[in-house]
Design an enzyme around this catalytic site. Sequence first.
Site, PDB file in Angstrom:
ATOM      1  N   GLY A  66       0.631  -1.131   0.170  1.00 19.16           N
ATOM      2  CA  GLY A  66      -0.399   0.084   0.111  1.00 19.16           C
ATOM      3  C   GLY A  66       0.611   1.581  -0.022  1.00 19.16           C
ATOM      4  O   GLY A  66       0.755   2.028  -0.388  1.00 19.16           O
ATOM      5  N   SER A  67       2.495   1.388   0.877  1.00 19.33           N
ATOM      6  CA  SER A  67       2.900   1.897   0.515  1.00 19.33           C
ATOM      7  C   SER A  67       3.226   2.918  -0.872  1.00 19.33           C
ATOM      8  O   SER A  67       3.466   4.215  -1.002  1.00 19.33           O
ATOM      9  CB  SER A  67       4.431   1.922   1.188  1.00 19.33           C
ATOM     10  OG  SER A  67       3.915   1.467   3.570  1.00 19.33           O
ATOM     11  N   TYR A 112      -2.787   7.383   8.229  1.00 18.28           N
ATOM     12  CA  TYR A 112      -1.449   6.269   8.016  1.00 18.28           C
ATOM     13  C   TYR A 112      -1.814   5.815   6.046  1.00 18.28           C
ATOM     14  O   TYR A 112      -2.958   5.006   6.370  1.00 18.28           O
ATOM     15  CB  TYR A 112      -1.936   4.661   8.483  1.00 18.28           C
ATOM     16  CG  TYR A 112      -0.254   4.185   8.346  1.00 18.28           C
ATOM     17  CD1 TYR A 112       0.900   4.339   9.181  1.00 18.28           C
ATOM     18  CD2 TYR A 112       0.263   3.219   7.406  1.00 18.28           C
ATOM     19  CE1 TYR A 112       1.753   3.988   8.588  1.00 18.28           C
ATOM     20  CE2 TYR A 112       0.847   2.269   7.100  1.00 18.28           C
ATOM     21  CZ  TYR A 112       2.363   2.573   7.552  1.00 18.28           C
ATOM     22  OH  TYR A 112       2.842   2.188   7.135  1.00 18.28           O
ATOM     23  N   ASP A 157      -7.601   5.260   0.523  1.00 21.07           N
ATOM     24  CA  ASP A 157      -6.769   4.188   0.385  1.00 21.07           C
ATOM     25  C   ASP A 157      -7.705   3.133   1.298  1.00 21.07           C
ATOM     26  O   ASP A 157      -7.793   3.151   2.809  1.00 21.07           O
ATOM     27  CB  ASP A 157      -6.234   4.906   2.025  1.00 21.07           C
ATOM     28  CG  ASP A 157      -4.957   4.290   2.176  1.00 21.07           C
ATOM     29  OD1 ASP A 157      -4.986   3.003   2.271  1.00 21.07           O
ATOM     30  OD2 ASP A 157      -4.034   4.303   2.991  1.00 21.07           O
ATOM     31  N   GLU A 158      -7.814   2.006   0.634  1.00 25.32           N
ATOM     32  CA  GLU A 158      -8.557   0.646   1.000  1.00 25.32           C
ATOM     33  C   GLU A 158      -7.999  -0.388   1.429  1.00 25.32           C
ATOM     34  O   GLU A 158      -7.710  -1.354   1.836  1.00 25.32           O
ATOM     35  CB  GLU A 158      -9.960   0.767   0.102  1.00 25.32           C
ATOM     36  CG  GLU A 158     -10.350   1.209  -0.611  1.00 25.32           C
ATOM     37  CD  GLU A 158     -12.079   0.802   0.640  1.00 25.32           C
ATOM     38  OE1 GLU A 158     -12.003   0.112  -0.003  1.00 25.32           O
ATOM     39  OE2 GLU A 158     -12.439   2.327   0.580  1.00 25.32           O
ATOM     40  N   VAL A 159      -6.391   0.270   1.565  1.00 25.73           N
ATOM     41  CA  VAL A 159      -5.405  -1.088   1.685  1.00 25.73           C
ATOM     42  C   VAL A 159      -5.662  -1.902   3.160  1.00 25.73           C
ATOM     43  O   VAL A 159      -6.137  -2.967   2.817  1.00 25.73           O
ATOM     44  CB  VAL A 159      -4.062  -0.141   2.289  1.00 25.73           C
ATOM     45  CG1 VAL A 159      -2.884  -1.301   2.734  1.00 25.73           C
ATOM     46  CG2 VAL A 159      -3.660   0.733   0.855  1.00 25.73           C
ATOM     47  N   LYS A 160      -5.871  -1.375   3.797  1.00 24.52           N
ATOM     48  CA  LYS A 160      -6.028  -2.243   5.429  1.00 24.52           C
ATOM     49  C   LYS A 160      -7.473  -2.431   5.058  1.00 24.52           C
ATOM     50  O   LYS A 160      -8.391  -3.732   6.190  1.00 24.52           O
ATOM     51  CB  LYS A 160      -5.615  -1.161   6.424  1.00 24.52           C
ATOM     52  CG  LYS A 160      -5.541  -2.118   7.891  1.00 24.52           C
ATOM     53  CD  LYS A 160      -5.012  -1.473   8.603  1.00 24.52           C
ATOM     54  CE  LYS A 160      -4.515  -2.202   9.969  1.00 24.52           C
ATOM     55  NZ  LYS A 160      -3.984  -1.894  11.292  1.00 24.52           N
TER      56      LYS A 160
END
Length: 442
Positions: free
Chosen positions: A125-126, A152, A252-255
Amino acid sequence: MTAAPPQHAAEEDSSAAATITERDAQVIAGVQKLRYFPLEVATGRGAILIEPGGRELIDLSATWTASGLGHGHPAVTEAIVAAAQAPPGASILSAVHEEAVAFAEELLALTPGPADRRVYLGHAGSDANDAVLRACRARRGFRRIIAFENGYHGGTGVAMGVSGVQIDGGAVPDPYVTLVPYPTPFHAADGDAAADLVRSLSAVEQELSKGDVACLIVEPLLADGGLVVPPDGFLAGVSNLCRLYNTPLVCDEVKVGLGRTGLLHAFEHDGVTPDIMTFGKSLGAGLPLSAAVGPSDYLDEPVGSSLLTTAGNPICAAVGRTVLRILVDEQLPERAAAAGARFLVGLGEQLARYATFHGGLIGDLRGRGLAIGVEITNPGTQKPDASAAAAIARRAWELGVVVYVVGGNVLEITPPLVIDDAQIDRAVEVLAQAVSDVTGGT
């Protein structure tokens, strides 16, 4: 006379007598460690982690959601083996292959938006967020990025520099980032969550109205910042403001995306369609894979500006395709919604006597699907109690449950989406016991 054994053999004998934790301390760089207790893992299956001695633990972290489909899903294993047998190279950098192209096509089919979109493929994701933020700057001609306090978005590059959590931890902020408050109902001034929401949206509008913003990036749930579930209408309000001021909205749907909150995409809870969305963690089922989806005029130029040699490699791409298929075929978003409701009901019943209004440590219990936070506070107050949160997490591990702490004082419950009812009920019992043990049974 017997010859002395080779030096490397002596070292092997010495390492064999040491624990994994002791050996880790000697060889793994500390800059990449975030340890809460000496967890050593030999194997895993589903929502279970197994220590070297055979003890089984219920995993309520899913490796920070990276193991969203659980450990050792047979379809993922099959995809890895098949893709690794005769791989067409290891990259999409200077060649094309079926797995990466098909994966991008299938991801586009599962995400809302206009027809002319592109997919960026990365490792985490970063880098997905970093690539998107730089692309927005290049396309818009502005440098300024609006992000949220305690957010984050990554551990490298621009993504790190706009992450409130990283900045609070000592990272150098991006010189052009503006952080605005994220609405946090539990900590709202005077307990007025509605006014807290208004303050947050007002701050967003004040910054957008200046007309010099490359993009706004936001998490649909504030994950590492304390598992904060915003009030209904927050993301819709942000989206409306971005539309009003013609500023790209990056979600940001990463987590917490890909089924975790009970819908395939977390932004769907507010009926929002972001301009750009990023994915990671569970997208690769434990392998390094991330993606960003957005308009072609943002993600096509400048050509070659976000290069990663092994991005889009056929093994990770094949796994990504498998993950997308499993999410749909096994109805994991719906399963997460039901499992999360069971967790919240069970925790609410078991932890009620430890609530702050009873003089206990449990300040708040909140969640959406299988993204649940238990906020630990000083008895009788809403002040964070980080030491008690850490003690509860450690005690839970001793009792057979893996749970980590975010935001300093919040137990984050984000298990694999395949966790079953019996495991949920047992995890609730263990967490309640851990709280009881830390509070001395009061």
